[in-house]
Design a protein around this motif. Structure first.
Motif, PDB file in Angstrom:
ATOM      1  N   GLY A   1       0.806  -1.212   0.000  1.00  0.00           N
ATOM      2  CA  GLY A   1       0.000   0.000   0.000  1.00  0.00           C
ATOM      3  C   GLY A   1       0.836   1.258   0.000  1.00  0.00           C
ATOM      4  O   GLY A   1       0.421   2.287   0.542  1.00  0.00           O
ATOM      5  N   GLY A   2       2.029   1.167  -0.588  1.00  0.00           N
ATOM      6  CA  GLY A   2       2.932   2.311  -0.647  1.00  0.00           C
ATOM      7  C   GLY A   2       3.740   2.536   0.610  1.00  0.00           C
ATOM      8  O   GLY A   2       4.564   3.451   0.659  1.00  0.00           O
ATOM      9  N   VAL A   3       3.543   1.702   1.643  1.00  0.00           N
ATOM     10  CA  VAL A   3       4.212   1.889   2.925  1.00  0.00           C
ATOM     11  C   VAL A   3       5.350   0.885   3.076  1.00  0.00           C
ATOM     12  O   VAL A   3       5.168  -0.315   2.863  1.00  0.00           O
ATOM     13  CB  VAL A   3       3.216   1.730   4.097  1.00  0.00           C
ATOM     14  CG1 VAL A   3       3.936   1.881   5.439  1.00  0.00           C
ATOM     15  CG2 VAL A   3       2.090   2.754   3.968  1.00  0.00           C
ATOM     16  N   ARG A   4       6.524   1.393   3.470  1.00  0.00           N
ATOM     17  CA  ARG A   4       7.694   0.546   3.669  1.00  0.00           C
ATOM     18  C   ARG A   4       7.504  -0.310   4.930  1.00  0.00           C
ATOM     19  O   ARG A   4       7.297   0.208   6.024  1.00  0.00           O
ATOM     20  CB  ARG A   4       8.955   1.409   3.794  1.00  0.00           C
ATOM     21  CG  ARG A   4      10.217   0.617   4.072  1.00  0.00           C
ATOM     22  CD  ARG A   4      11.415   1.503   4.331  1.00  0.00           C
ATOM     23  NE  ARG A   4      11.917   2.125   3.115  1.00  0.00           N
ATOM     24  CZ  ARG A   4      11.752   3.396   2.795  1.00  0.00           C
ATOM     25  NH1 ARG A   4      11.085   4.198   3.619  1.00  0.00           N
ATOM     26  NH2 ARG A   4      12.230   3.891   1.681  1.00  0.00           N
ATOM     27  N   MET A   5       7.627  -1.614   4.766  1.00  0.00           N
ATOM     28  CA  MET A   5       7.502  -2.543   5.885  1.00  0.00           C
ATOM     29  C   MET A   5       8.898  -2.854   6.426  1.00  0.00           C
ATOM     30  O   MET A   5       9.469  -3.924   6.179  1.00  0.00           O
ATOM     31  CB  MET A   5       6.795  -3.823   5.439  1.00  0.00           C
ATOM     32  CG  MET A   5       5.363  -3.626   4.988  1.00  0.00           C
ATOM     33  SD  MET A   5       4.228  -3.252   6.370  1.00  0.00           S
ATOM     34  CE  MET A   5       3.960  -1.508   6.110  1.00  0.00           C
ATOM     35  N   SER A   6       9.472  -1.907   7.151  1.00  0.00           N
ATOM     36  CA  SER A   6      10.824  -2.042   7.683  1.00  0.00           C
ATOM     37  C   SER A   6      10.850  -3.044   8.831  1.00  0.00           C
ATOM     38  O   SER A   6       9.808  -3.484   9.338  1.00  0.00           O
ATOM     39  CB  SER A   6      11.327  -0.695   8.189  1.00  0.00           C
ATOM     40  OG  SER A   6      10.616  -0.321   9.365  1.00  0.00           O
ATOM     41  N   ALA A   7      12.056  -3.381   9.276  1.00  0.00           N
ATOM     42  CA  ALA A   7      12.186  -4.261  10.440  1.00  0.00           C
ATOM     43  C   ALA A   7      11.623  -3.602  11.691  1.00  0.00           C
ATOM     44  O   ALA A   7      11.114  -4.279  12.590  1.00  0.00           O
ATOM     45  CB  ALA A   7      13.654  -4.638  10.649  1.00  0.00           C
TER      46      ALA A   7
END
Length: 496
Positions: A192-198
């Motif tokens: 959804g355009g959002v970075r799924m970082s650690a």
């Protein structure tokens, strides 16, 4: 030893809140009776709504929250993130694992437990793959992985896909399946355009645990040692974190710097710094590896809407390769509203650099020498990579988007010697640095940690980040770094 009181007294101190550190903090704190401290030099954003927009967006790499490092020889920027989440919070979100031969190669170097078959469960444990459900992919991990569909591609990425197929690249549906060579959608950890970082995945699930403390804006100076055993961490401001075990996850530049300030490293280098040698390990700071990249750039004929930057990836095998070998070259097309490029990257570089210290000041920058394209084999591969990128850019779909000839340092140069000179000046770091605390069986031939991540010559001290990679994988290093932390977390926890 400092007279400062301990700011924390825990079972395990994890130094570095980047990609690996977030995994380690989350996994090691799963047992409620084990206390864990995560120490990070940069800021923390525990509220997702307060996350800066460039860290939130997974459309492109973020330039903020940077350490400000440079290559000592060239002055080139060496980007590294200084924030909880580390480079997983700022990168381009390409989630490639690497080839099975990469990890089989690690095991063959004397690192039992690291073959592809043995690390595949760790890769699966990382992810929830939204596109594939089979023996190669995970369905219950904290990091969602997906691929852009054809209708989601920007005009440049759609044209580049067609051009790469026209240029002879085989179509690949899953770049994380063993043996995949060709062009296909890049697996990404953007949803959804959002970075799924650690930080947004692993650490978010663990933040509310009472046994986990997060010390942000806290730069680590050195590991505290007593009679050859790690007993805690001294911070740059003099505060002390006491711990029964210390795990360095400060990254390829940070972890060796902390070891050196602790007195762990090449005896001669430590003597120059005025430090007593606590463990003579010649490999600390050596074996620095990085993927060298070149961008072949064209102007766009008309301005295009902005959109996700990294959507497809193409790989090539080396001439005369055998089945199972990893990629030799990688192309990633991308664009801004006014220009587009096709990158060329050498995926198995032979060149090696080094990290040293100029001073014992923990706030000073380490001395970094990358030596990109120093080996003639790497330079020859890059020449072929640029020729291939040019060939792709000249194919119909991309050529029709171009508003003029190439616009980069090597534009128009065909002579091999002149092109090689231009490549030496135009090469950039792909932000995949690794290897400076390499794992292996023999510390006198460059190994810093054993196959369990334990630092030679010191008890209760581990390194568990990209710095322990003995050889750089033939892919972007984000997922392999998460895998290393997953793989070692259980072994560190079992040291109780």
């Amino acid at each position: 030893m400092s007279d400062q009181p301990a700011v924390s007294d825990v079972d395990i101190a994890v130094v570095g809140g980047g990609a690996a550190g977030c995994v380690l903090a989350a996994r090691l704190s799963e047992r409620p009776d084990r206390t864990v401290a995560l120490i990070e030099a940069g800021p923390d954003y525990p509220d997702p709504e307060a996350l800066p927009e460039d860290l939130r967006s997974g459309w492109r790499s973020a330039g903020s929250h940077d350490w400000g490092l440079t290559d000592e020889a060239t002055g080139a920027v060496v980007a590294r993130a200084k924030v909880v989440g580390g480079c997983s919070a700022t990168n381009g979100t390409i989630a490639l694992r690497g080839a099975s031969a990469d990890f089989d190669g690690w095991a063959a170097l004397g690192n039992p437990g690291w073959s592809f078959a043995q690390v595949l469960p760790d890769f699966r444990r990382i992810e929830t793959d939204l596109d594939f459900s089979d023996d190669w992919h995970g369905q219950h991990g904290p990091v969602p992985i997906r691929r852009y569909g054809p209708k989601e591609l920007t005009a440049v990425n759609a044209a580049a896909y067609e051009a790469l197929v026209e240029a002879g690249f085989a179509e690949v549906t899953d770049h994380n399946r063993p043996g995949a060579i060709g062009v296909g959608p890049a697996p990404v950890n953007t949803v959804g355009g959002v970075r799924m970082s650690a930080a947004a995945t692993y650490l978010r699930q663990a933040r509310d645990r009472p046994n986990l403390s997060i010390l942000a804006d806290a730069t680590a100076d050195r590991v505290l040692l007593e009679r050859g055993t790690a007993t805690g961490v001294r911070l740059a401001d003099g505060r002390i974190v006491r711990a029964g075990r210390v795990v360095l996850a400060a990254g390829t530049y940070g972890s060796p710097a902390i070891l050196l300030r602790t007195g762990i490293g090449p005896a001669h280098d430590l003597a120059v710094l005025g430090l007593p040698c606590r463990s003579d390990l010649p490999g600390v700071g050596a074996n620095l590896q990085e993927h060298p990249g070149i961008s072949v750039i064209w102007p766009l004929a008309r301005e295009l809407p902005d959109g996700p930057r990294f959507q497809i990836v193409a790989t090539q095998a080396a001439p005369g390769h055998t089945a199972g070998d990893g990629p030799w070259l990688q192309h990633v097309p991308a664009a801004t509203p006014t220009l587009f490029w096709v990158s060329a990257t050498v995926m198995n570089p032979r060149s090696r650099g080094r990290v040293r210290l100029a001073t014992l000041d923990p706030l000073a920058r380490p001395r970094i020498t990358l030596n990109l394209l120093a080996e003639l084999e790497d330079l020859a591969a890059m020449v072929e990579g640029v020729r291939s990128a040019r060939h792709v850019g000249a194919r119909g779909p991309l050529k029709e988007l171009a508003g003029g000839p190439e616009q980069w340092l090597g534009a128009g140069i065909q002579d091999p010697a002149e092109l090689a000179d231009a490549l030496r000046r135009a090469v950039w770091t792909y932000h995949h640095a690794c290897g400076t605390c390499a794992m292996g069986p023999d510390p006198q031939t460059g190994s810093v940690v054993d196959a369990q991540g334990r630092v030679y010559g010191v008890d209760n001290l581990w390194v568990a980040d990209a710095s322990i990679m003995p050889v750089i994988p033939s892919a972007n290093t984000h997922l392999p770094t998460l895998m290393i932390a997953e793989h070692l977390a259980g072994q560190i926890a079992a040291a109780d």
